[in-house]
Write a protein that holds these residues in place. Sequence first.
Motif, PDB file in Angstrom:
ATOM      1  N   TRP A 126      -0.863   2.622  -9.162  1.00 23.86           N
ATOM      2  CA  TRP A 126      -0.708   2.199  -7.887  1.00 23.86           C
ATOM      3  C   TRP A 126      -1.076   0.652  -7.473  1.00 23.86           C
ATOM      4  CZ3 TRP A 126      -4.641   5.047  -9.801  1.00 23.86           C
ATOM      5  CH2 TRP A 126      -5.781   4.507  -9.588  1.00 23.86           C
ATOM      6  N   ASP A 127      -1.900   0.168  -8.268  1.00 25.74           N
ATOM      7  CA  ASP A 127      -2.633  -1.163  -7.990  1.00 25.74           C
ATOM      8  C   ASP A 127      -1.787  -2.312  -8.941  1.00 25.74           C
ATOM      9  OD1 ASP A 127      -5.743  -0.948  -9.814  1.00 25.74           O
ATOM     10  OD2 ASP A 127      -3.786  -0.542 -10.238  1.00 25.74           O
ATOM     11  N   ALA A 130       3.907  -3.536  -5.866  1.00 31.40           N
ATOM     12  CA  ALA A 130       4.441  -2.690  -4.732  1.00 31.40           C
ATOM     13  C   ALA A 130       5.175  -1.565  -5.079  1.00 31.40           C
ATOM     14  CB  ALA A 130       5.073  -3.592  -3.886  1.00 31.40           C
ATOM     15  N   SER A 133       2.623   0.949  -5.963  1.00 31.91           N
ATOM     16  CA  SER A 133       1.855   1.442  -4.850  1.00 31.91           C
ATOM     17  C   SER A 133       2.801   2.511  -4.059  1.00 31.91           C
ATOM     18  CB  SER A 133       1.749   0.308  -3.927  1.00 31.91           C
ATOM     19  OG  SER A 133       1.076  -0.704  -4.359  1.00 31.91           O
TER      20      SER A 133
ATOM     21  N   MET C 234      -1.659   2.182   4.564  1.00 28.84           N
ATOM     22  CA  MET C 234      -1.305   1.257   3.538  1.00 28.84           C
ATOM     23  C   MET C 234      -2.066   0.095   3.572  1.00 28.84           C
ATOM     24  SD  MET C 234       2.852   1.613   3.887  1.00 28.84           S
ATOM     25  CE  MET C 234       3.922   2.688   2.952  1.00 28.84           C
ATOM     26  N   MET C 237      -5.384   0.970   1.858  1.00 28.92           N
ATOM     27  CA  MET C 237      -5.177   1.181   0.646  1.00 28.92           C
ATOM     28  C   MET C 237      -5.138  -0.485  -0.074  1.00 28.92           C
ATOM     29  SD  MET C 237      -2.979   4.401  -0.167  1.00 28.92           S
ATOM     30  CE  MET C 237      -1.664   4.170   0.725  1.00 28.92           C
ATOM     31  N   VAL C 241      -8.021   0.007  -2.555  1.00 24.09           N
ATOM     32  CA  VAL C 241      -7.821   0.510  -3.591  1.00 24.09           C
ATOM     33  C   VAL C 241      -6.999  -0.495  -4.361  1.00 24.09           C
ATOM     34  CG1 VAL C 241      -8.566   2.738  -3.381  1.00 24.09           C
ATOM     35  CG2 VAL C 241      -6.208   2.149  -2.918  1.00 24.09           C
ATOM     36  N   GLY C 242      -6.356  -1.705  -3.744  1.00 25.06           N
ATOM     37  CA  GLY C 242      -5.824  -2.633  -4.717  1.00 25.06           C
ATOM     38  C   GLY C 242      -4.092  -2.363  -4.702  1.00 25.06           C
ATOM     39  N   THR C 243      -3.699  -1.486  -3.669  1.00 26.10           N
ATOM     40  CA  THR C 243      -2.205  -1.514  -3.650  1.00 26.10           C
ATOM     41  C   THR C 243      -1.765  -2.891  -3.244  1.00 26.10           C
ATOM     42  OG1 THR C 243      -2.392  -0.730  -1.592  1.00 26.10           O
ATOM     43  CG2 THR C 243      -1.917   0.938  -3.236  1.00 26.10           C
ATOM     44  N   HIS C 244      -0.406  -2.998  -3.154  1.00 30.59           N
ATOM     45  CA  HIS C 244       0.196  -4.250  -3.071  1.00 30.59           C
ATOM     46  C   HIS C 244       1.513  -4.133  -1.903  1.00 30.59           C
ATOM     47  CE1 HIS C 244      -2.030  -6.410  -6.200  1.00 30.59           C
ATOM     48  NE2 HIS C 244      -1.654  -5.141  -6.856  1.00 30.59           N
ATOM     49  N   PHE C 245       1.336  -3.123  -0.995  1.00 29.63           N
ATOM     50  CA  PHE C 245       2.310  -3.002  -0.055  1.00 29.63           C
ATOM     51  C   PHE C 245       2.715  -4.631   0.651  1.00 29.63           C
ATOM     52  CE2 PHE C 245       2.905   1.230  -0.489  1.00 29.63           C
ATOM     53  CZ  PHE C 245       1.693   1.776  -0.723  1.00 29.63           C
ATOM     54  N   GLU C 250       3.116  -9.447  -5.256  1.00 30.82           N
ATOM     55  CA  GLU C 250       3.283  -8.471  -6.260  1.00 30.82           C
ATOM     56  C   GLU C 250       4.386  -7.588  -5.670  1.00 30.82           C
ATOM     57  OE1 GLU C 250       2.466  -7.994  -9.080  1.00 30.82           O
ATOM     58  OE2 GLU C 250       0.627  -9.177  -9.564  1.00 30.82           O
ATOM     59  N   GLY C 252       5.256  -7.049  -2.629  1.00 31.42           N
ATOM     60  CA  GLY C 252       4.978  -6.376  -1.315  1.00 31.42           C
ATOM     61  C   GLY C 252       5.586  -7.575  -0.257  1.00 31.42           C
TER      62      GLY C 252
END
Lengths: 201, 359, 642
Positions: A126-127, A130, A133, C234, C237, C241-245, C250, C252
């Motif tokens: 998830w990281d 995108a 994610s 989101m 997150m 936790v490092g998501t990239h929305f 990255e 997003g």
Amino acid sequence: MTHDQDIDVSNLPSYAFDSRGLMWWGTLGIIAIEGTVFVLVLAGYFYLRQRTAEWPPGGLPTPELLWGTLNTVVLLVSLIPNYWTDRVAKRHDLRGVRIGLPICLGFAVVFLIIRVFEFGALDIRWDNNAYGSIVWTILGLHTAHLVTDAIDTAVLAVLMFTGPLEGRRFSDVNDNAFYWYFVVLAWIPIYAVVYLAPRWL
Amino acid sequence: MSGFRQRPFEKGIAQPSRSCFEGRTAGGIALSIASSGCSGIQSALDPAGPQAAHIESLWWLMVWVSAAVLLLVTLATLYAVSHGRQARGLDAEPEATPDPVAERKRALIVAIPVGMTIVTLFGLQVASFTTDRTLASLSTDNAVVIDVIGHQWWWEVQYVETTPSLRVTTANEIHIPVGQPVVLRLQSNDVIHSFWAPNLAGKKDLIPGHETTFSFKADRAGVFRGQCAEYCGYQHANMGFLVIAEPPEQFYAWLKKQRAIPPPPDDPIRQHGQEVFLASTCSLCHTIQGTPAAGKVAPDLTHIAGRQTIAAATLPNTPGNRAGWIVDSQRIKPGNRMPPNPLTPQDLQALLAYLGDLQ
Amino acid sequence: MSTATTAPAVSDTSQERRQLERTWSDPPGFYGWLISVDHKSIGKRYIITAFAFFVLGGLLAVTMRLQLARPENHLVGPDLYNQLFTMHGSTMMFLFAVPVMEAMAIYLVPLMVGTRNIAFPRLNAFSYWVYLFGGLMLYTAFFLNSGPDVGWFSYVPLAGPEFTPGKRADFWAQTVTFTEVAALTVAVEIIATVFKLRAPGMALNRMPLFVWAMLVMAFMVIFAMPAVMLSSTMLIMDRLVGTHFFNPAEGGDALFWQHLFWFFGHPEVYIIFIPALGIISSIVAAFARRPVFGYLAMVLALVATGFTSFVLWVHHMFATVVPGMGKGFFTAASMMIAVPTGIQIFCWITTLWTGRPVTKTPLLFVLGFFFILVLGGLTGVMLASVSLDSQVHDSFFVVAHFHYVLIGGAVFPLFGGFYYWFPKITGRMLHETAGKWNFWLFFIGFNLTFFPMHQLGLEGMPRRVYTYSEATGWGDLNLMATIGAGLIALSVLVFILNVLWSLRRGEIAGDNPWRAGTLEWATSSPPRNDNFDFIPAVAAHEPLWEQKEEPAKTVGLSTEVREVLITTLLDARPDHRLTFPDPSIWPLLSAIAVSILFVGSIFTPWAVVWGSIPVTFALIGWFWPKPGKPKRTCRWKSRHDP
């Protein structure tokens, strides 16, 4: 003395099935809310897709089909015991319900296990980016629904064995089946988006 | 610089002339007091170019239409509550089922304002779309192209040229030639900002990950102030800039001067000042062309002394203000990215002398 | 399984009444209050809590106004100011406006449709506790100097992990989660109540317009709020936790946030506005002494407004890189939504015109609404134009606009509703002269505060600035606005004093002090625990006006368990009886468990996993049926005293 036009409701039943019942509308409300969440997150998937040239980005291969497709089959097949349990509940058949609910629960355990393999086969975290994610979020949301559905079914199954029982509990089984339909049918577009769309886009 | 007058101050923000009438006639002064909102160097109601002018026309159309609608609705409401059909009061019998024939007649009457509403809205849409198209049709032939990069909390300005040695990098002050279109290429280095110089045009957001262009033109000379218009953190309030529109000859002369690399200082004090600059942390963030200082995260200081303001159009550019800023900018613009620099008075004076020469 | 056991018909009315009252009452004391599932009790605490947040939000605003009253003021520095405007917006939008409108529905809808409680009573209680805990969390964070400072719509990347370190933005995002869970659950309850719990004979086209408004709002909540739940989750997150929305580096996108947020954000303001339209209809009908003109048009207008509000959201993004053709569509839609609102306004004016209104305080607030809301709507039409918006977007012009439509369009009707229904809720009238003072101070103060802001925006003053220089010349108008804010504060103080005084010394109201026509006035003030001795049968639009002889009633519901009548969707024919839950501690326990999960997940993702365990147990405890309750022993059939 009663007034001539007074309406005497004392002989009406004390529960009802499907959309005659109040809890059905509550379930429908939950389905509408969660359905909207799914629509939005799937739209988000496509939104993020059109921001990038390559999809999945970074040279990642498209998600492998094995576990996802297997789970789709399991989910669709689970509609059969779900439908059957719903029908016998409407006939007030306690024995039938005591058979049907555990079978449904068995299916729930199977598809939860397969879901673990699906996550494992994603080949991205998830990281990472995108894409990772959004895919983890989509699968995660649906998994949350599977989990709540499984717990609901388990609790109801236990209740139908231990009691206390009354007619209303059959209506609860009916509502649970309704929710189960949603969780399974919602999976179909999700499966198409997560597993098939990257192959076609 | 036409249109700009400097006034004495201790602290505070640049004080350019506020009213377009000021100083011309006594009557003009009276008028400027009366129409205090209609003029100014940061006002959408005092257009200095076609983009702002078209929008201002649309504004006046909408104001008059709106005023008429508000007046009509208010009058109708007041009439309805004061001149009703019969005197009643809460104790009177309510009309539980009004006569259907009368209700149908009333429906036909109500249809009239409804129809008028639809027609009016449609007309306003047409006016709006026409304005949109007019704004988009500004010719960008022979435009001056400028990159504007938003930072927390200053504006990096780069005049685009194909030949690298002709590029000009400055900060917080944009000079443009009167009568020639300007194309800004907007980007952001960090968060979303918005470029808004109301005398010249509407605003456009600077969004990281989305470069965009934005064009306008000045039809008269002047100094116009703009400000960031998208909340961007601590010092959003003090992220201003100046757009200085000047006659083309003046503009190109300015550009030529900006391209020139300042010569090395030729007297001991200024040389010491340059040493102070290079030895301190200044050069980690700032650039001065012709020296080893090549920091990119803060405004380019090569021609700092020629600018009218510092700290993103927050302070007039005087030696006193420069001193205060260098020593402790946090007291002026708390939270900005520049650390305090406790220098000895000697070093500070030398540094100021050096910087003061960078025209 | 076992169904109803027939019971002997009992004929002692007063004994029946007392039994029914007892069955529907809460246990005594504080514990009884904690475990109440009565919609009136929950509705009252919701209204009071929301009003408390209104006052808090107002105090934040007064502080901001004091800072802005003079140029280069040093009352409040940038960090605190940025928290102030974020807290003000978030408080007003999430903790006041939507909850108070839902609270009015919680209290009034069951009474207006003629039933004994709102659908899913325990869920209703749960919703209140979740809302309260969310608000408490936010203010605790603020008082610990960790209040969010990213604006009430929290744009990224500013609110993302790189530019807002610490937990400030997370507290914002999780407040959203709390309040949206609360709002969504109430929305489901409202829909179920309106669809299935209406009194016999109250067909859909006999429902009060207030109920229609709340129904439309509830549907809007269901389809709009998931968008902000999703976007705020989101955001957490991305931060946790490092998501990239929302990280362009990255894949997003910063605009992804804006689309998701405003897809919620635009309907949100109509979610606040539409219930107010329902309040206006109630007051206008009562005070014009006739039903609102054009019932069908009014209903269709509500529905059309609700639908259309979902296709306007990009008008918040006109300054971004969204393509021009796309923007044009949103201009058209944003202007045309004025049509259904216009229809409603013309219908109300017609209603008043063909009646003879008495200008008591509720109606004064309605008149204030007409002026202020229409003005705000007109500036809204201006903002709908891409070109004009490009100048005034993100300036004080917009601040003026939305306060005109929200205060004029929602708060003024709300105050009118307070004056109108206070007698029903408490049994006493609010003081009329104080009410007039309340109104005029508010009306004058409001216009003094916000009208100058239109000019300030045109003069180049952007939003969300903690200070401005002397040279801008913005000082005088800002000072005027601050004085106006003081008047508003004074008017709210007058209201509070009026309430406190009237609770003790107000004139006794009786059942129907306004001689109005809808069902909530058919019971005592305050209503009995069970709302109605007998569920009324409805044969007309304004039952109390049109049903002159003693109307028919529903008999046969139990007096010993909490029974309600479920009716059919369209025509409200009696369908079956349902036993509603007794007071229960489980909603509070579940809310505590859920709150621990929510607050924990600000700090660690594992809170979601471990926190689910107590939540699961609490919910099982909630749903597990109680064994062996005596069911349906007493059916109350007779209505008349012997």
